[in-house]
Design an enzyme around this catalytic site. Sequence first.
Site, PDB file in Angstrom:
ATOM      1  N   GLU A  41     -72.489-103.978  -0.023  1.00 50.52           N
ATOM      2  CA  GLU A  41     -71.136-104.173   0.500  1.00 50.52           C
ATOM      3  C   GLU A  41     -70.169-104.182  -0.679  1.00 50.52           C
ATOM      4  O   GLU A  41     -70.593-104.369  -1.834  1.00 50.52           O
ATOM      5  CB  GLU A  41     -71.049-105.516   1.245  1.00 50.52           C
ATOM      6  CG  GLU A  41     -71.946-105.563   2.463  1.00 50.52           C
ATOM      7  CD  GLU A  41     -71.795-106.855   3.254  1.00 50.52           C
ATOM      8  OE1 GLU A  41     -70.947-107.705   2.882  1.00 50.52           O
ATOM      9  OE2 GLU A  41     -72.528-107.001   4.240  1.00 50.52           O
ATOM     10  N   SER A  47     -75.243-105.883  -6.663  1.00 51.61           N
ATOM     11  CA  SER A  47     -76.437-106.506  -7.249  1.00 51.61           C
ATOM     12  C   SER A  47     -76.722-107.841  -6.575  1.00 51.61           C
ATOM     13  O   SER A  47     -77.868-108.243  -6.428  1.00 51.61           O
ATOM     14  CB  SER A  47     -76.228-106.733  -8.751  1.00 51.61           C
ATOM     15  OG  SER A  47     -75.981-105.506  -9.393  1.00 51.61           O
ATOM     16  N   GLN A  81     -78.544 -81.377 -25.434  1.00 48.72           N
ATOM     17  CA  GLN A  81     -78.434 -81.189 -26.881  1.00 48.72           C
ATOM     18  C   GLN A  81     -79.206 -79.941 -27.329  1.00 48.72           C
ATOM     19  O   GLN A  81     -78.720 -79.152 -28.135  1.00 48.72           O
ATOM     20  CB  GLN A  81     -78.981 -82.445 -27.591  1.00 48.72           C
ATOM     21  CG  GLN A  81     -78.675 -82.499 -29.068  1.00 48.72           C
ATOM     22  CD  GLN A  81     -77.177 -82.584 -29.336  1.00 48.72           C
ATOM     23  OE1 GLN A  81     -76.403 -83.016 -28.488  1.00 48.72           O
ATOM     24  NE2 GLN A  81     -76.769 -82.130 -30.510  1.00 48.72           N
ATOM     25  N   LEU A 128     -79.983 -77.345 -25.561  1.00 50.49           N
ATOM     26  CA  LEU A 128     -79.367 -76.106 -25.069  1.00 50.49           C
ATOM     27  C   LEU A 128     -78.002 -75.846 -25.709  1.00 50.49           C
ATOM     28  O   LEU A 128     -77.386 -74.807 -25.471  1.00 50.49           O
ATOM     29  CB  LEU A 128     -79.218 -76.136 -23.544  1.00 50.49           C
ATOM     30  CG  LEU A 128     -80.380 -75.511 -22.766  1.00 50.49           C
ATOM     31  CD1 LEU A 128     -81.621 -76.390 -22.800  1.00 50.49           C
ATOM     32  CD2 LEU A 128     -79.983 -75.238 -21.322  1.00 50.49           C
ATOM     33  N   GLY A 147     -74.217 -75.409 -26.488  1.00 51.52           N
ATOM     34  CA  GLY A 147     -73.060 -75.136 -25.615  1.00 51.52           C
ATOM     35  C   GLY A 147     -73.509 -74.765 -24.212  1.00 51.52           C
ATOM     36  O   GLY A 147     -72.890 -75.166 -23.219  1.00 51.52           O
ATOM     37  N   GLU A 197     -80.719 -99.078  -6.302  1.00 50.36           N
ATOM     38  CA  GLU A 197     -82.005 -99.766  -6.099  1.00 50.36           C
ATOM     39  C   GLU A 197     -82.258-100.804  -7.193  1.00 50.36           C
ATOM     40  O   GLU A 197     -83.388-100.968  -7.654  1.00 50.36           O
ATOM     41  CB  GLU A 197     -83.147 -98.750  -6.053  1.00 50.36           C
ATOM     42  CG  GLU A 197     -83.018 -97.812  -4.893  1.00 50.36           C
ATOM     43  CD  GLU A 197     -84.037 -98.066  -3.805  1.00 50.36           C
ATOM     44  OE1 GLU A 197     -85.042 -98.741  -4.061  1.00 50.36           O
ATOM     45  OE2 GLU A 197     -83.800 -97.596  -2.700  1.00 50.36           O
ATOM     46  N   GLY A 198     -81.202-101.477  -7.601  1.00 51.72           N
ATOM     47  CA  GLY A 198     -81.289-102.455  -8.678  1.00 51.72           C
ATOM     48  C   GLY A 198     -80.957-101.785 -10.002  1.00 51.72           C
ATOM     49  O   GLY A 198     -81.669-100.889 -10.446  1.00 51.72           O
TER      50      GLY A 198
HETATM   51  C1  FAD Z   1     -75.150 -92.779  -4.990  1.00 53.31           C
HETATM   52  C2  FAD Z   1     -75.463 -94.148  -4.514  1.00 53.31           C
HETATM   53  C3  FAD Z   1     -76.314 -94.312  -3.436  1.00 53.31           C
HETATM   54  C4  FAD Z   1     -76.608 -95.599  -2.967  1.00 53.31           C
HETATM   55  N1  FAD Z   1     -77.369 -95.734  -1.841  1.00 53.31           N
HETATM   56  C5  FAD Z   1     -77.467 -96.970  -1.269  1.00 53.31           C
HETATM   57  C6  FAD Z   1     -78.078 -97.119   0.008  1.00 53.31           C
HETATM   58  O1  FAD Z   1     -78.572 -96.163   0.614  1.00 53.31           O
HETATM   59  N2  FAD Z   1     -78.074 -98.356   0.570  1.00 53.31           N
HETATM   60  C7  FAD Z   1     -77.543 -99.437  -0.054  1.00 53.31           C
HETATM   61  O2  FAD Z   1     -77.579-100.525   0.515  1.00 53.31           O
HETATM   62  N3  FAD Z   1     -76.976 -99.338  -1.280  1.00 53.31           N
HETATM   63  C8  FAD Z   1     -76.917 -98.118  -1.890  1.00 53.31           C
HETATM   64  N4  FAD Z   1     -76.305 -97.986  -3.116  1.00 53.31           N
HETATM   65  C9  FAD Z   1     -75.745 -99.163  -3.761  1.00 53.31           C
HETATM   66  C10 FAD Z   1     -76.449 -99.559  -5.041  1.00 53.31           C
HETATM   67  O3  FAD Z   1     -77.690-100.134  -4.750  1.00 53.31           O
HETATM   68  C11 FAD Z   1     -75.488-100.482  -5.811  1.00 53.31           C
HETATM   69  O4  FAD Z   1     -74.480 -99.674  -6.334  1.00 53.31           O
HETATM   70  C12 FAD Z   1     -76.194-101.250  -6.886  1.00 53.31           C
HETATM   71  O5  FAD Z   1     -77.030-102.226  -6.319  1.00 53.31           O
HETATM   72  C13 FAD Z   1     -75.219-101.952  -7.856  1.00 53.31           C
HETATM   73  O6  FAD Z   1     -74.259-102.674  -7.164  1.00 53.31           O
HETATM   74  P1  FAD Z   1     -72.710-102.486  -7.542  1.00 53.31           P
HETATM   75  O7  FAD Z   1     -72.425-101.027  -7.533  1.00 53.31           O
HETATM   76  O8  FAD Z   1     -71.900-103.333  -6.639  1.00 53.31           O
HETATM   77  O9  FAD Z   1     -72.583-102.992  -9.019  1.00 53.31           O
HETATM   78  P2  FAD Z   1     -72.394-104.509  -9.520  1.00 53.31           P
HETATM   79  O10 FAD Z   1     -73.397-105.378  -8.870  1.00 53.31           O
HETATM   80  O11 FAD Z   1     -70.965-104.869  -9.402  1.00 53.31           O
HETATM   81  O12 FAD Z   1     -72.770-104.368 -11.045  1.00 53.31           O
HETATM   82  C14 FAD Z   1     -71.856-103.878 -12.030  1.00 53.31           C
HETATM   83  C15 FAD Z   1     -72.476-104.062 -13.402  1.00 53.31           C
HETATM   84  O13 FAD Z   1     -72.716-105.461 -13.648  1.00 53.31           O
HETATM   85  C16 FAD Z   1     -74.076-105.671 -13.964  1.00 53.31           C
HETATM   86  N5  FAD Z   1     -74.536-106.952 -13.425  1.00 53.31           N
HETATM   87  C17 FAD Z   1     -74.316-107.477 -12.184  1.00 53.31           C
HETATM   88  N6  FAD Z   1     -74.933-108.656 -12.060  1.00 53.31           N
HETATM   89  C18 FAD Z   1     -75.568-108.895 -13.235  1.00 53.31           C
HETATM   90  C19 FAD Z   1     -76.389-109.940 -13.734  1.00 53.31           C
HETATM   91  N7  FAD Z   1     -76.702-111.014 -12.994  1.00 53.31           N
HETATM   92  N8  FAD Z   1     -76.869-109.843 -15.005  1.00 53.31           N
HETATM   93  C20 FAD Z   1     -76.566-108.759 -15.759  1.00 53.31           C
HETATM   94  N9  FAD Z   1     -75.801-107.740 -15.353  1.00 53.31           N
HETATM   95  C21 FAD Z   1     -75.323-107.799 -14.104  1.00 53.31           C
HETATM   96  C22 FAD Z   1     -74.814-104.512 -13.307  1.00 53.31           C
HETATM   97  O14 FAD Z   1     -76.081-104.295 -13.907  1.00 53.31           O
HETATM   98  C23 FAD Z   1     -73.847-103.368 -13.534  1.00 53.31           C
HETATM   99  O15 FAD Z   1     -74.013-102.857 -14.823  1.00 53.31           O
HETATM  100  C24 FAD Z   1     -76.046 -96.714  -3.618  1.00 53.31           C
HETATM  101  C25 FAD Z   1     -75.206 -96.537  -4.717  1.00 53.31           C
HETATM  102  C26 FAD Z   1     -74.892 -95.286  -5.152  1.00 53.31           C
HETATM  103  C27 FAD Z   1     -73.936 -95.141  -6.300  1.00 53.31           C
END
Ligand code: FAD
Length: 409
Positions: free
Chosen positions: A136, A141, A362, A364, A366, A389-390
């Site tokens: 959401e 995360s 790198q 390949l 240009g 996926e995390g």
């Molecule tokens: C192309 C794509 C497909 C996806 N498909 C799905 C799907 O099918 N279903 C679904 O439910 N989700 C999906 N996702 C969501 C995806 O799982 C999330 O984007 C991901 O879990 C990260 O959440 P966020 O983008 O809100 O980043 P955030 O949680 O806001 O994280 C931002 C940064 O902060 C870091 N961070 C956050 N908390 C901590 C912590 N405690 N310690 C250290 N660092 C931290 C993160 O590692 C990251 O670098 C998809 C995302 C993308 C981009």
Amino acid sequence: MSDAPESGFSLELGEDLARTREWLHEFAASVIRPAGAEWDEREETPWPVLEEAAKIGLYSLDFYTQQYLEPSGLGIPVVFEELFWGDAGIGMSLAGSTLAALSVAANGTPEQVGEWCPQMFGGPGDVKLGAFCSSEPEAGSDVSAIRTRAVYDAAAGEWVLNGVKTWATNGGIAEVHVVVASVDPSLGSRGQASFVVPPGTPGLSMGQKFRKHGIRASHTAEVVLSDVRIPERCVLGGRDRLEERLARVKESGHAGGQAAMRTFEASRPGVAAMAVGIARAAAEYAAEYATRRVQFGRPIGQNQAVAFMLADMAAAVDAARLLTWRAAWMARQGRPFRRAEGSMSKLVAGETAVRVTEQAIQILGGNGYTREYPVERWHRDAKIFTIFEGTSEIQRMLIGRTITGLDVR
Ligand SMILES: Cc1cc2nc3c(=O)[nH]c(=O)nc-3n(C[C@H](O)[C@H](O)[C@H](O)COP(=O)(O)OP(=O)(O)OC[C@H]3O[C@@H](n4cnc5c(N)ncnc54)[C@H](O)[C@@H]3O)c2cc1C
């Protein structure tokens, strides 16, 4: 997985799986890879490729189920590596429904698996998709921050879902959506459950469709849930079990795992294998290029600087695959990930794919930086594997917690 047969770990694929790999490789080389650039530019689900895959029995619940149940556990890693070797955007369109199906398999009853999973795939001439909606805007995360609410309307015998999901692969265009929602917000992630939203349910709509950096042939969008009414039987695992679980949590403060986390744990080695596929594609492509491209009167691969890079790339791909196969084998044998082996595979494979595809650019030069060659696309595609996926940070946190026993944050 108590029904899993005990099988020793081996790097030799069984005859059936070796044949399946050849068959998939042929499809990846002749159908998926040639279509990769076009669908990346179009940023659309490659329906014709899904159709072709359905026709030959590849895009089907039966095929994926067979591979999930493959006794060595290597079925899914082998399948995903080949598909993503072909192209990751198309690969994600071919694999996206499996995440939704897996969440039903991990949390649902056999009846629910039988009812909903086939509808996520359809059949030749009528291909369908599934979507797994956990993330959401305020809960990426941090899965415990999910705000989507599921309220039971006892008079109607229905659940009512309200909320906004984001980043959903196949979101809004899927036949079946699996939605993680909070039933009891006071219990945080322990108060969550997964729900199936049947096809055509009023109130579910697609929000923004995202334009992305990579895997652009895979549809990613918001899913808006506005007074979505679904039958009582649509809560995965059944309402009785959910009520029992919530009562246990209230009494003892803990029970089972989180619905979303169970899906992610089960899917991690498969996701790692996707990243291995991209990395292998790039390593092979760069090695081949380095033997052909001549500068200073000799192939660039004869320069130690280039050959060492190719050596690192090849070794990294194999290392990532070994971690992936180990985790997949352990999961199939029902062995617990005592050292977060699933997270290790996802972390290493994801970061390997990013590094190796960058090294391929790198090598390949240009050409690598242009859209005339596939490696820049593969680099863009690879990056998602350190995010979804995390994220890599979350995998490190999980591994850190597991190996130290400390509450690493
Ligand atoms: C192309 C794509 C497909 C996806 N498909 C799905 C799907 O099918 N279903 C679904 O439910 N989700 C999906 N996702 C969501 C995806 O799982 C999330 O984007 C991901 O879990 C990260 O959440 P966020 O983008 O809100 O980043 P955030 O949680 O806001 O994280 C931002 C940064 O902060 C870091 N961070 C956050 N908390 C901590 C912590 N405690 N310690 C250290 N660092 C931290 C993160 O590692 C990251 O670098 C998809 C995302 C993308 C981009």
